[in-house]
Design a protein around this motif. Structure first.
Motif, PDB file in Angstrom:
ATOM      1  N   LYS B 126      29.642  -8.365  39.948  1.00 37.20           N
ATOM      2  CA  LYS B 126      29.781  -8.930  38.609  1.00 37.20           C
ATOM      3  C   LYS B 126      28.894 -10.158  38.470  1.00 37.20           C
ATOM      4  N   LEU B 127      28.525 -10.425  37.229  1.00 38.29           N
ATOM      5  CA  LEU B 127      27.632 -11.548  36.960  1.00 38.29           C
ATOM      6  C   LEU B 127      28.364 -12.863  37.214  1.00 38.29           C
ATOM      7  N   PHE B 128      27.699 -13.759  37.961  1.00 33.44           N
ATOM      8  CA  PHE B 128      28.313 -15.034  38.328  1.00 33.44           C
ATOM      9  C   PHE B 128      27.330 -16.156  38.044  1.00 33.44           C
ATOM     10  N   CYS B 129      27.837 -17.213  37.401  1.00 32.49           N
ATOM     11  CA  CYS B 129      26.976 -18.348  37.093  1.00 32.49           C
ATOM     12  C   CYS B 129      27.239 -19.462  38.091  1.00 32.49           C
ATOM     13  N   GLY B 130      26.213 -19.906  38.775  1.00 31.40           N
ATOM     14  CA  GLY B 130      26.358 -20.912  39.812  1.00 31.40           C
ATOM     15  C   GLY B 130      26.491 -22.323  39.256  1.00 31.40           C
ATOM     16  N   ALA B 131      26.521 -23.288  40.170  1.00 36.45           N
ATOM     17  CA  ALA B 131      26.781 -24.670  39.792  1.00 36.45           C
ATOM     18  C   ALA B 131      25.575 -25.354  39.168  1.00 36.45           C
ATOM     19  N   ASP B 132      24.385 -24.759  39.345  1.00 34.57           N
ATOM     20  CA  ASP B 132      23.169 -25.408  38.839  1.00 34.57           C
ATOM     21  C   ASP B 132      22.987 -25.280  37.338  1.00 34.57           C
ATOM     22  N   CYS B 133      23.917 -24.559  36.693  1.00 35.41           N
ATOM     23  CA  CYS B 133      23.754 -24.230  35.268  1.00 35.41           C
ATOM     24  C   CYS B 133      23.599 -25.494  34.429  1.00 35.41           C
ATOM     25  N   ILE B 134      22.635 -25.449  33.521  1.00 32.66           N
ATOM     26  CA  ILE B 134      22.445 -26.586  32.614  1.00 32.66           C
ATOM     27  C   ILE B 134      22.844 -26.215  31.183  1.00 32.66           C
ATOM     28  N   PHE B 135      23.437 -25.022  31.017  1.00 34.37           N
ATOM     29  CA  PHE B 135      23.927 -24.540  29.718  1.00 34.37           C
ATOM     30  C   PHE B 135      22.823 -24.527  28.663  1.00 34.37           C
ATOM     31  N   CYS B 136      21.653 -24.050  29.075  1.00 37.93           N
ATOM     32  CA  CYS B 136      20.526 -24.005  28.139  1.00 37.93           C
ATOM     33  C   CYS B 136      20.652 -22.849  27.162  1.00 37.93           C
ATOM     34  N   GLY B 137      21.361 -21.780  27.569  1.00 30.62           N
ATOM     35  CA  GLY B 137      21.567 -20.648  26.660  1.00 30.62           C
ATOM     36  C   GLY B 137      20.476 -19.602  26.696  1.00 30.62           C
ATOM     37  N   MET B 138      19.570 -19.673  27.673  1.00 30.26           N
ATOM     38  CA  MET B 138      18.506 -18.666  27.765  1.00 30.26           C
ATOM     39  C   MET B 138      19.090 -17.276  28.017  1.00 30.26           C
ATOM     40  N   CYS B 139      20.125 -17.236  28.874  1.00 30.38           N
ATOM     41  CA  CYS B 139      20.753 -15.941  29.187  1.00 30.38           C
ATOM     42  C   CYS B 139      21.419 -15.374  27.942  1.00 30.38           C
ATOM     43  N   MET B 140      22.049 -16.242  27.151  1.00 26.95           N
ATOM     44  CA  MET B 140      22.747 -15.805  25.947  1.00 26.95           C
ATOM     45  C   MET B 140      21.752 -15.219  24.951  1.00 26.95           C
ATOM     46  N   ARG B 141      20.582 -15.858  24.813  1.00 24.65           N
ATOM     47  CA  ARG B 141      19.611 -15.424  23.816  1.00 24.65           C
ATOM     48  C   ARG B 141      18.905 -14.143  24.245  1.00 24.65           C
ATOM     49  N   ASN B 142      18.784 -13.902  25.558  1.00 24.03           N
ATOM     50  CA  ASN B 142      18.025 -12.744  26.012  1.00 24.03           C
ATOM     51  C   ASN B 142      18.891 -11.554  26.393  1.00 24.03           C
ATOM     52  N   CYS B 143      20.210 -11.720  26.331  1.00 23.58           N
ATOM     53  CA  CYS B 143      21.078 -10.607  26.713  1.00 23.58           C
ATOM     54  C   CYS B 143      20.980  -9.481  25.683  1.00 23.58           C
ATOM     55  N   PRO B 144      20.578  -8.261  26.098  1.00 24.64           N
ATOM     56  CA  PRO B 144      20.441  -7.174  25.123  1.00 24.64           C
ATOM     57  C   PRO B 144      21.780  -6.714  24.544  1.00 24.64           C
ATOM     58  N   GLU B 145      22.839  -6.986  25.258  1.00 28.24           N
ATOM     59  CA  GLU B 145      24.169  -6.579  24.782  1.00 28.24           C
ATOM     60  C   GLU B 145      24.883  -7.718  24.063  1.00 28.24           C
ATOM     61  N   GLN B 146      24.320  -8.927  24.143  1.00 26.49           N
ATOM     62  CA  GLN B 146      24.883 -10.136  23.510  1.00 26.49           C
ATOM     63  C   GLN B 146      26.330 -10.357  23.915  1.00 26.49           C
ATOM     64  N   ILE B 147      26.550 -10.388  25.219  1.00 26.15           N
ATOM     65  CA  ILE B 147      27.920 -10.563  25.688  1.00 26.15           C
ATOM     66  C   ILE B 147      28.086 -11.883  26.436  1.00 26.15           C
ATOM     67  N   ILE B 148      27.003 -12.652  26.561  1.00 25.15           N
ATOM     68  CA  ILE B 148      27.105 -13.956  27.221  1.00 25.15           C
ATOM     69  C   ILE B 148      27.287 -15.019  26.144  1.00 25.15           C
ATOM     70  N   ASN B 149      28.210 -15.920  26.387  1.00 25.35           N
ATOM     71  CA  ASN B 149      28.500 -16.971  25.425  1.00 25.35           C
ATOM     72  C   ASN B 149      28.363 -18.327  26.113  1.00 25.35           C
ATOM     73  N   VAL B 150      27.442 -19.126  25.641  1.00 20.28           N
ATOM     74  CA  VAL B 150      27.213 -20.426  26.254  1.00 20.28           C
ATOM     75  C   VAL B 150      27.398 -21.501  25.192  1.00 20.28           C
ATOM     76  N   ASP B 151      28.187 -22.519  25.546  1.00 23.18           N
ATOM     77  CA  ASP B 151      28.345 -23.647  24.632  1.00 23.18           C
ATOM     78  C   ASP B 151      27.884 -24.904  25.343  1.00 23.18           C
ATOM     79  N   ARG B 152      26.894 -25.528  24.769  1.00 24.32           N
ATOM     80  CA  ARG B 152      26.291 -26.678  25.422  1.00 24.32           C
ATOM     81  C   ARG B 152      27.215 -27.901  25.354  1.00 24.32           C
ATOM     82  N   LYS B 153      27.905 -28.037  24.209  1.00 25.99           N
ATOM     83  CA  LYS B 153      28.710 -29.243  24.003  1.00 25.99           C
ATOM     84  C   LYS B 153      29.898 -29.276  24.957  1.00 25.99           C
ATOM     85  N   THR B 154      30.619 -28.141  24.993  1.00 24.13           N
ATOM     86  CA  THR B 154      31.811 -28.113  25.844  1.00 24.13           C
ATOM     87  C   THR B 154      31.487 -27.683  27.269  1.00 24.13           C
ATOM     88  N   LYS B 155      30.222 -27.353  27.524  1.00 19.31           N
ATOM     89  CA  LYS B 155      29.757 -26.932  28.844  1.00 19.31           C
ATOM     90  C   LYS B 155      30.550 -25.748  29.370  1.00 19.31           C
TER      91      LYS B 155
END
Lengths: 148, 233
Positions: B126-155
């Protein structure tokens, strides 16, 4: 000499018989459009025959419903050799959207060998002309092979 | 009364025939005509949406395991089964499928196929996001299924695991390379490692913040001292 003349003129006038086996009428309309002055398949000698006994090329359209299956086979039996079978559109080849229905006997390959398949839903009249022309070429080859 | 008809009849004698001179002159299909399917395996992410959406079941896919952790997938488009409705093209999130204006689809039924193959890594877990995440949202914007949700404010970073197609696009687009596919049994360990890394990261961040604050204070004090000096003068 006469035999050669007859053979030449026969290769230039392949008669079509059209069988509708439960088609939606789209392909049938396109086939009729091919015979109208705009596309004019009669330039190549294609002419609709009234009975399968006069036909050289059989054009089958429709997904072959259970009701029409027997009638299709009976019609095809009446067509004298050499004959050429052309399928019009996706339906006779695979059943198209009717695939898997209890009343559809889809692939025509189960019953007879198909010489030319015209794909499209419905095929453009130009594609139909192309397919018929190809069928006429195959018919010519078959006739020559039969003579030997 | 005969005259207008007669004129038309005579003028028709000299006009061109309305018949299309088709086999001699090729006729182009009208724009947006839906003809022969073209498939670009380079763009395909193997989401399988076209297979699901195809009403006459003209699209099928087969897999071949190559043995070295990769597999070869092939998409078959059966043109003698297609209705040319264009739904696969509409649903393709990466525009790998196009219905061209080529209508010359005549010949043996066995030849009326469009095929394309690609070789992808076999991804399990399964997809796992590590500790280095900066919540930039690149994964959210490029996901073809649009199932990733990233919120920068609430991290927060969330993914719908059930709908993930494991295409690996998010992994390739991640600037921090913190996304990974983790097996079920390694999941707890990964979570633990992430939590530990986060603690370290937070401590470092707090340290950095404190240092920054101290520096700012010192700068302010120096400025005030300078201002006081200036006032004394």
């Amino acid at each position: 000499m006469f035999k050669k003349m007859i053979a030449d003129s026969m290769s230039k006038s392949p008669w079509i018989y059209h069988v509708n086996t439960g088609s939606c009428n789209g392909c049938d309309i396109e086939l009729v459009a091919v015979l109208t002055p705009r596309y004019d398949a009669e330039r190549f000698g294609f002419k609709l025959a009234g009975t399968p006994r006069h036909a050289d090329i059989v054009v089958v359209s429709g997904p072959i419903t259970s009701q029409s299956k027997e009638r299709l086979l009976r019609t095809l039996e009446q067509v004298p050799e050499p004959r050429c079978i052309v399928t019009l559109g996706s339906c006779p080849q695979s059943g198209n959207v009717f695939k898997g229905s209890y009343s559809v006997e889809a692939p025509i390959e189960k019953f007879v060998h198909v010489d030319v398949a015209i794909a499209g839903c419905t095929p453009k009249p130009e594609a139909v002309i192309e397919g018929l022309y190809k069928a006429a070429m195959i018919l010519k080859e078959k006739r020559e092979a039969m003579k030997k | 009364m005969m005259f207008p008809f007669l004129r038309k009849a005579i003028s028709n004698l000299f006009s061109k025939p309305s018949t299309e001179n088709f086999p001699a002159v090729n006729v182009e299909a009208k724009p947006n005509y839906r003809g022969r399917i073209e498939y670009d395996p380079e763009k395909c992410v193997n989401c399988g949406e076209c297979v699901k959406v195809c009403a006459p079941e003209a699209i099928t896919r087969t897999y071949e395991d190559l043995g070295d952790g990769t597999r070869k997938g092939t998409y078959h488009f059966n043109l003698t089964s297609c209705t040319f409705c264009g739904t696969c093209q509409d649903f393709c999130s990466t525009n790998a499928i196009t219905l061209t204006e080529d209508y010359h689809m005549v010949g043996d039924a066995a030849d009326l196929f469009t095929e394309g193959s690609w070789i992808h890594k076999i991804i399990t877990g399964k997809l796992f996001c590590g500790a280095d995440c900066i919540f930039c949202g690149m994964c959210m914007r490029n996901c073809p299924e649009q199932i990733i949700n990233v919120d920068r404010k609430t991290k927060t970073w969330e993914v719908d695991h059930d709908r993930c197609i494991k295409c690996g696009i998010c992994q390739s687009k991640c600037p921090k390379k913190c996304l990974d596919f983790v097996e079920e049994e390694d999941w707890a360990a990964a979570e633990k490692a992430k939590a530990e890394a986060l603690v370290v990261k937070e401590a470092e961040e707090a340290k950095a913040k404190a240092a920054k604050l101290a520096a700012a204070k010192a700068a302010k004090a120096a400025k005030e001292a300078e201002a006081a000096k200036a006032a004394e003068k």
